[in-house]
Design a protein around this motif. Structure first.
Motif, short mmCIF file in Angstrom:
data_model
loop_
_atom_site.label_atom_id
_atom_site.label_comp_id
_atom_site.label_asym_id
_atom_site.label_seq_id
_atom_site.Cartn_x
_atom_site.Cartn_y
_atom_site.Cartn_z
N THR A 28 39.27 64.19 -67.97
CA THR A 28 38.94 62.84 -67.50
C THR A 28 37.55 62.82 -66.87
OG1 THR A 28 41.27 62.34 -67.11
CG2 THR A 28 39.64 60.96 -66.00
N ASP A 29 36.71 61.93 -67.39
CA ASP A 29 35.39 61.73 -66.80
C ASP A 29 35.50 60.89 -65.54
OD1 ASP A 29 32.69 61.76 -66.41
OD2 ASP A 29 32.17 60.61 -68.20
N PHE A 30 36.20 59.75 -65.63
CA PHE A 30 36.40 58.90 -64.46
C PHE A 30 37.55 57.93 -64.74
CE2 PHE A 30 33.03 57.02 -67.06
CZ PHE A 30 33.48 55.72 -67.26
N VAL A 31 38.01 57.26 -63.68
CA VAL A 31 39.05 56.25 -63.80
C VAL A 31 38.53 54.93 -63.26
CG1 VAL A 31 40.97 57.88 -63.73
CG2 VAL A 31 40.11 56.88 -61.59
N LEU A 32 39.18 53.84 -63.70
CA LEU A 32 38.80 52.49 -63.30
C LEU A 32 40.05 51.68 -62.98
CD1 LEU A 32 36.44 51.68 -66.32
CD2 LEU A 32 35.64 52.09 -63.98
N THR B 196 34.42 47.75 -62.75
CA THR B 196 33.06 48.20 -63.03
C THR B 196 32.59 49.34 -62.14
OG1 THR B 196 32.21 46.45 -61.58
CG2 THR B 196 32.35 45.95 -63.94
N THR B 197 33.47 49.86 -61.28
CA THR B 197 33.11 50.98 -60.41
C THR B 197 33.94 52.20 -60.78
OG1 THR B 197 32.56 49.48 -58.60
CG2 THR B 197 32.89 51.81 -58.05
N ALA B 198 33.28 53.24 -61.26
CA ALA B 198 33.97 54.45 -61.71
C ALA B 198 34.33 55.34 -60.52
CB ALA B 198 33.09 55.22 -62.69
N HIS B 199 35.46 56.03 -60.64
CA HIS B 199 35.91 56.95 -59.61
C HIS B 199 36.30 58.27 -60.26
CE1 HIS B 199 36.31 53.85 -56.41
NE2 HIS B 199 36.53 53.07 -57.46
N ARG B 200 35.77 59.38 -59.70
CA ARG B 200 36.16 60.70 -60.14
C ARG B 200 37.54 61.04 -59.58
NH1 ARG B 200 32.51 61.97 -64.21
NH2 ARG B 200 30.42 61.37 -63.53
N LEU B 201 38.25 61.92 -60.27
CA LEU B 201 39.60 62.27 -59.85
C LEU B 201 39.65 63.34 -58.76
CD1 LEU B 201 41.65 62.27 -63.18
CD2 LEU B 201 41.72 60.62 -61.31
N VAL B 202 38.54 63.99 -58.50
CA VAL B 202 38.54 65.05 -57.50
C VAL B 202 38.97 64.49 -56.14
CG1 VAL B 202 37.14 66.73 -56.24
CG2 VAL B 202 36.74 66.34 -58.68
N GLY B 203 40.04 65.06 -55.60
CA GLY B 203 40.52 64.62 -54.30
C GLY B 203 41.43 63.41 -54.31
N LEU B 204 41.67 62.82 -55.49
CA LEU B 204 42.53 61.65 -55.59
C LEU B 204 43.94 62.06 -56.03
CD1 LEU B 204 40.37 58.93 -57.40
CD2 LEU B 204 41.10 58.94 -55.00
N ASP B 205 44.94 61.56 -55.34
CA ASP B 205 46.33 61.73 -55.76
C ASP B 205 46.80 60.37 -56.28
OD1 ASP B 205 49.00 62.12 -56.16
OD2 ASP B 205 49.44 62.88 -54.15
N LEU B 206 46.74 60.19 -57.60
CA LEU B 206 47.05 58.88 -58.17
C LEU B 206 48.51 58.50 -58.01
CD1 LEU B 206 44.91 58.73 -61.44
CD2 LEU B 206 44.32 58.04 -59.11
N SER B 207 49.38 59.47 -57.74
CA SER B 207 50.79 59.13 -57.53
C SER B 207 50.98 58.34 -56.23
CB SER B 207 51.66 60.38 -57.49
OG SER B 207 51.41 61.14 -56.32
N LEU C 127 43.71 48.17 -55.79
CA LEU C 127 44.26 49.52 -55.79
C LEU C 127 43.71 50.30 -54.61
CD1 LEU C 127 43.91 50.47 -59.59
CD2 LEU C 127 46.01 49.83 -58.38
N ASP C 128 44.59 50.92 -53.85
CA ASP C 128 44.15 51.71 -52.70
C ASP C 128 43.18 52.80 -53.14
OD1 ASP C 128 45.94 50.22 -51.23
OD2 ASP C 128 47.48 51.78 -51.14
N GLY C 129 41.99 52.80 -52.57
CA GLY C 129 41.01 53.83 -52.85
C GLY C 129 40.24 53.66 -54.14
N LEU C 130 40.63 52.70 -54.98
CA LEU C 130 39.94 52.50 -56.26
C LEU C 130 39.32 51.12 -56.39
CD1 LEU C 130 42.41 54.17 -58.83
CD2 LEU C 130 40.38 55.16 -57.75
N GLY C 131 39.40 50.32 -55.35
CA GLY C 131 38.78 49.01 -55.41
C GLY C 131 39.63 47.99 -56.15
#
Length: 244
Positions: free
Chosen positions: A112-116, A150-161, A231-235
């Motif tokens: 994964t490059d990034f999530v939106l 329109t704002t990309a987020h890297r997964l490092v340090g993110l717990d998407l669950s 979304l918490d932490g993802l805008g």
């Protein structure tokens, strides 16, 4: 005139999922021949609340075409839909292929490059949303359109669950959800998709956009409106559906 049709399970049977995916591939081939381009995939029926809505208790997938994708606040024409509903999701954009049948969450994290933040507007050709797994698979997993943040987020340090979700319509909350509702985690959902697509000889590729599945119940859409997903932490991301 665009009108819904009877369930295709009357033709395919209620359990022949592989034939339903064959119908999906045939329809996709026709769209490609008309000039459409596949840019990724979508997972459906991930959240227990959505599964209970239809009595279908397994996920499925479909393809995303380039003309399905809209961006934050870009007007989405109502006329492209038949029976639309709205879901809050997380979109994954891949930087590497995931091309082996035993793909794990580690492979997804690496690829994964990034999530939106993303809103999916699901739709179906089946009258009254009278669906079995066969019906929705044949109908490209009820794909309608997606609206991407329109704002990309890297997964490092993110717990998407642990991500919390609120979906609002015209400023009022209409549904809530969380990352763990999506097959335990959106990362786990994408790993499931990667294995399924590889098994069918069409693995996920670098550059693909993947809609990872609903984080909570879907909401009916009966006309123009403004939906905002937080979304918490993802805008957030906003979908504006307009009459045309």
């Amino acid at each position: 005139m665009r009108t819904p049709c009877a369930p295709v399970r009357d033709l395919l049977g209620t359990t022949d999922v592989e034939s339903a995916y064959g119908v999906q591939r045939l329809i996709a081939s026709e769209r490609i021949a008309e000039g459409a381009r596949i840019i990724g995939a979508k997972i459906g029926l991930t959240a227990p609340a959505v599964q209970r809505q239809f009595g279908v208790f397994e996920p499925d997938f479909g393809v995303l075409f380039d003309d399905m994708v809209f961006c934050h606040r870009q007007p989405v024409p109502w006329s492209r839909f038949l029976q639309p509903r709205v879901e809050g999701e997380i979109a994954f954009v891949l930087g590497r292929d995931i091309d082996h049948p035993g793909a794990s969450v580690v492979d997804v994290l690496r690829a994964t490059d990034f999530v939106l933040p993303a809103i999916e507007i699901v739709d179906t050709r089946i009258a009254g949303w009278d669906l079995t797994i066969v019906d929705t698979v044949a109908d490209n997993a009820s794909a309608g359109a997606v609206v991407l943040g329109t704002t990309a987020h890297r997964l490092v340090g993110l717990d998407l669950s642990r991500i919390g979700m609120v979906l609002e319509r015209d400023g009022e909350p209409v549904t809530h959800g969380a990352g763990h509702a999506c097959l335990g985690s959106p990362v786990a959902a994408v790993a499931w998709l990667a294995r399924e697509m590889c098994r069918r000889g069409n693995p996920l590729r670098a550059g693909d956009t993947v809609m990872s599945g609903a984080l909570g119940p879907m909401v009916g859409l009966d006309g123009a409106g403004r939906f905002r997903l937080r979304l918490d932490g993802l805008g957030d991301v906003e979908a504006t559906i307009e009459r045309d």
